[in-house]
Design a protein around this motif. Structure first.
Motif, PDB file in Angstrom:
ATOM      1  N   LYS A  11     -14.642  25.009  44.241  1.00  0.00           N
ATOM      2  CA  LYS A  11     -13.390  25.756  44.226  1.00  0.00           C
ATOM      3  C   LYS A  11     -12.384  25.168  45.208  1.00  0.00           C
ATOM      4  O   LYS A  11     -11.187  25.067  44.914  1.00  0.00           O
ATOM      5  N   ASP A  56      -5.982  31.853  42.386  1.00  0.00           N
ATOM      6  CA  ASP A  56      -6.288  32.968  41.484  1.00  0.00           C
ATOM      7  C   ASP A  56      -5.661  34.264  42.009  1.00  0.00           C
ATOM      8  O   ASP A  56      -6.341  35.254  42.298  1.00  0.00           O
ATOM      9  N   LEU A  63      -3.846  39.116  46.346  1.00  0.00           N
ATOM     10  CA  LEU A  63      -5.102  38.840  45.651  1.00  0.00           C
ATOM     11  C   LEU A  63      -5.387  39.928  44.619  1.00  0.00           C
ATOM     12  O   LEU A  63      -4.868  41.040  44.718  1.00  0.00           O
ATOM     13  N   SER A  78     -10.346  43.403  44.192  1.00  0.00           N
ATOM     14  CA  SER A  78     -11.794  43.189  44.156  1.00  0.00           C
ATOM     15  C   SER A  78     -12.351  43.508  45.528  1.00  0.00           C
ATOM     16  O   SER A  78     -11.817  43.071  46.544  1.00  0.00           O
ATOM     17  N   SER A  98     -15.036  42.485  46.930  1.00  0.00           N
ATOM     18  CA  SER A  98     -15.643  41.345  47.613  1.00  0.00           C
ATOM     19  C   SER A  98     -14.655  40.217  47.879  1.00  0.00           C
ATOM     20  O   SER A  98     -15.032  39.207  48.466  1.00  0.00           O
ATOM     21  N   ARG A  99     -13.422  40.353  47.463  1.00  0.00           N
ATOM     22  CA  ARG A  99     -12.443  39.273  47.613  1.00  0.00           C
ATOM     23  C   ARG A  99     -11.602  39.513  48.853  1.00  0.00           C
ATOM     24  O   ARG A  99     -10.992  40.567  49.023  1.00  0.00           O
ATOM     25  N   TRP A 126      -9.258  37.116  52.066  1.00  0.00           N
ATOM     26  CA  TRP A 126      -8.664  35.827  52.394  1.00  0.00           C
ATOM     27  C   TRP A 126      -9.613  35.023  53.275  1.00  0.00           C
ATOM     28  O   TRP A 126     -10.058  35.487  54.316  1.00  0.00           O
ATOM     29  N   THR A 127      -9.911  33.799  52.838  1.00  0.00           N
ATOM     30  CA  THR A 127     -10.776  32.912  53.606  1.00  0.00           C
ATOM     31  C   THR A 127      -9.933  31.947  54.430  1.00  0.00           C
ATOM     32  O   THR A 127      -8.729  31.780  54.195  1.00  0.00           O
ATOM     33  N   GLU A 136      -8.441  29.176  52.253  1.00  0.00           N
ATOM     34  CA  GLU A 136      -7.280  29.616  51.475  1.00  0.00           C
ATOM     35  C   GLU A 136      -6.042  29.740  52.358  1.00  0.00           C
ATOM     36  O   GLU A 136      -4.931  29.367  51.942  1.00  0.00           O
TER      37      GLU A 136
END
Length: 365
Positions: A165, A202, A308, A311, A313-314, A316-317, A320
Motif C-alpha cells: 500500500k 482512499d 477518511l 471505519s 479500525s482506520r 491516520w498513520t 500517510e
C-alpha cells in the motif's frame, strides 16, 4: 460434526443388535443351544475369528506406513515412533494367534506363542506409556512455537500488505507531483491534488479552504465530493481555533470530531466520514514592485482538509501523514509559481498599457 457421527453410529449399531436379539427371543445368553440362526455359537466364533484376522491385517499395515513416514521425513522422537510400531506389530500378532484358538483342542506351542506375544505386548505397551509422558512438554513447546510462527507469518503478511500500500501510495504521489508540475493553473493544480490524494489514501472526501482578500474568513473553494445539503457551511472565520492551530503547525493536524472545519469538509455525510486531518498550504503573493525588486507581503495560508472513511479500525498513520506533508509542499510550490506567474502577467499587461499611454502622449505633443 464428524466427531459426533461416530457415537451416533455406535448407538445405532447397538440398537440394531438389541432388536435382533429381541426378535430371536434372546432373553439371556445361552450359547449351548442350537438352532439360534444368526446368533448361534458357530456364527459368533466365525465372526470373532474374521474380526481378529482383519485387526491383525490392519495392525501389520499401519507399522509399514509409519516406517515409510519416519524414513522419508526428519521427524524428532524416532524412538517413540519405533516403540509405537513395535506395540502395534505385537498387538497384531496377538490377534492373529488368538484367531486360531476358537476351534478344537490347541497345541502347547500355540498357547506358549500366544503367552509370549501377550507378554511382549505388555512390556512394549508399558514402555511406550512410560516414555510418552516425558515427551509431552517437548510437544507442547513445539505447539507453542508453531503458534508463534503462525503469528509471525500473519504479522509478516500484514507488513507486506502495508508495504504494498505504501509503494502504491508513493507511486500516486510521484504521479501527482508530475501532474502538478505540468500545470500553472491554480484550479487545475488543486483539483488534481484532491483527485490523486483521494486515490492514494482512499479518502472519503477532501477539500481546500482559501482566505478571502481581507483575510477574515476561509472559503471552501475546492471539494472532491460537494455537499448537497444547504445547511453546510462554505466559510469559516479565520479566528476559528482549528484554523489557528493548523496555521501554527508545520505538519499534519488531526481535527477533533466536533470540529466545525471538519464538519464543513465532510461532504455533507457526517455518518460516512471518519478521522479528519488538515495541513496548511503556504501561498506566495507579490504585491507590487518597488525599484525593480518584488516586495514580499505577509505569507497567507490555505488549508487542505482530508477525511477518511468511517471505519473503526482506520486511523491516520505516520506514513500517510508524511505523504500529505510532501504533497502539501509540492502544492505550495506549484501554487506559488502559478501565483507569481499570474501576477507577472498582470504586471506585464499594466506596463504594456502604461507604455501605450506614454506613446500616445508623445504623439499628441
Amino acid at each position: 460434526m464428524e466427531k459426533g457421527l461416530f457415537p451416533l453410529l455406535f448407538l445405532l449399531l447397538l440398537m440394531v443388535l438389541s432388536v435382533c436379539a429381541i426378535d430371536v427371543e434372546y432373553s439371556q445368553c445361552n450359547c449351548d443351544e442350537e438352532g439360534l440362526g444368526l446368533w448361534s455359537i458357530q456364527n459368533v466364533l466365525v465372526c470373532q475369528k474374521m474380526s481378529d484376522f482383519f485387526i491383525a491385517i490392519a495392525y501389520f499395515s499401519i507399522p509399514i506406513e509409519l516406517l515409510y513416514f519416519v524414513s522419508c521425513s526428519n521427524v524428532p522422537f524416532k524412538l517413540v515412533f519405533l516403540q509405537f510400531i513395535a506395540f502395534i506389530v505385537l498387538c497384531g500378532l496377538t490377534h492373529l494367534l488368538n484367531a486360531y484358538t476358537y476351534y478344537g483342542p490347541h497345541s502347547f506351542q500355540l498357547f506358549l506363542s500366544l503367552t509370549v506375544a501377550k507378554f511382549l505386548t505388555a512390556l512394549v505397551s508399558c514402555a511406550t506409556a512410560i516414555t510418552f509422558p516425558t515427551l509431552i512438554p517437548f510437544l507442547l513447546k513445539i505447539k507453542v512455537r508453531e503458534l508463534f510462527l503462525r503469528r509471525n507469518v500473519l504479522e509478516l503478511g500484514q507488513e507486506v500488505g502495508m508495504m504494498k500500500k505504501q509503494k502504491e501510495a508513493s507511486w500516486h504521489v510521484r504521479m501527482l507531483t508530475c501532474e502538478i508540475r505540468k500545470s500553472l493553473d491554480k484550479h487545475t493544480i488543486l483539483y488534481t491534488t484532491l483527485v490523486e490524494l483521494s486515490k492514494a489514501l482512499d479518502l472519503h472526501n477532501c477539500a481546500v479552504w482559501m482566505p478571502d482578500d481581507g483575510r477574515r474568513e476561509m472559503h471552501l473553494t475546492h471539494e472532491l465530493k460537494p455537499s448537497s445539503e444547504r445547511s453546510c457551511r462554505n466559510s469559516i472565520p479565520v479566528s476559528d481555533l482549528d484554523v489557528l492551530d493548523i496555521k501554527k503547525s508545520k505538519g499534519v493536524w488531526i481535527l477533533r470530531p466536533d470540529s466545525a472545519l471538519g464538519a464543513a469538509s465532510s461532504g455533507g455525510g457526517s455518518g460516512d466520514s471518519g478521522a479528519m486531518a488538515a495541513i496548511r498550504i503556504p501561498i506566495l503573493h507579490v504585491s507590487n514592485f518597488k525599484g525593480g525588486t518584488p516586495e514580499m507581503v505577509e505569507t497567507s495560508y490555505g488549508v487542505l482538509v482530508l477525511v477518511l472513511p468511517n471505519s473503526n479500525s482506520r486511523a491516520w498513520t505516520c506514513h500517510e501523514m508524511e505523504i500529505v506533508e510532501v504533497v502539501a509542499d509540492q502544492v505550495a510550490v506549484a501554487l506559488s509559481h502559478a501565483s507569481v506567474l499570474e501576477e507577472s502577467h498582470l504586471m506585464s499587461q499594466k506596463l504594456a498599457e502604461q507604455n501605450l499611454a506614454c506613446n500616445r502622449l508623445k504623439r499628441m505633443q
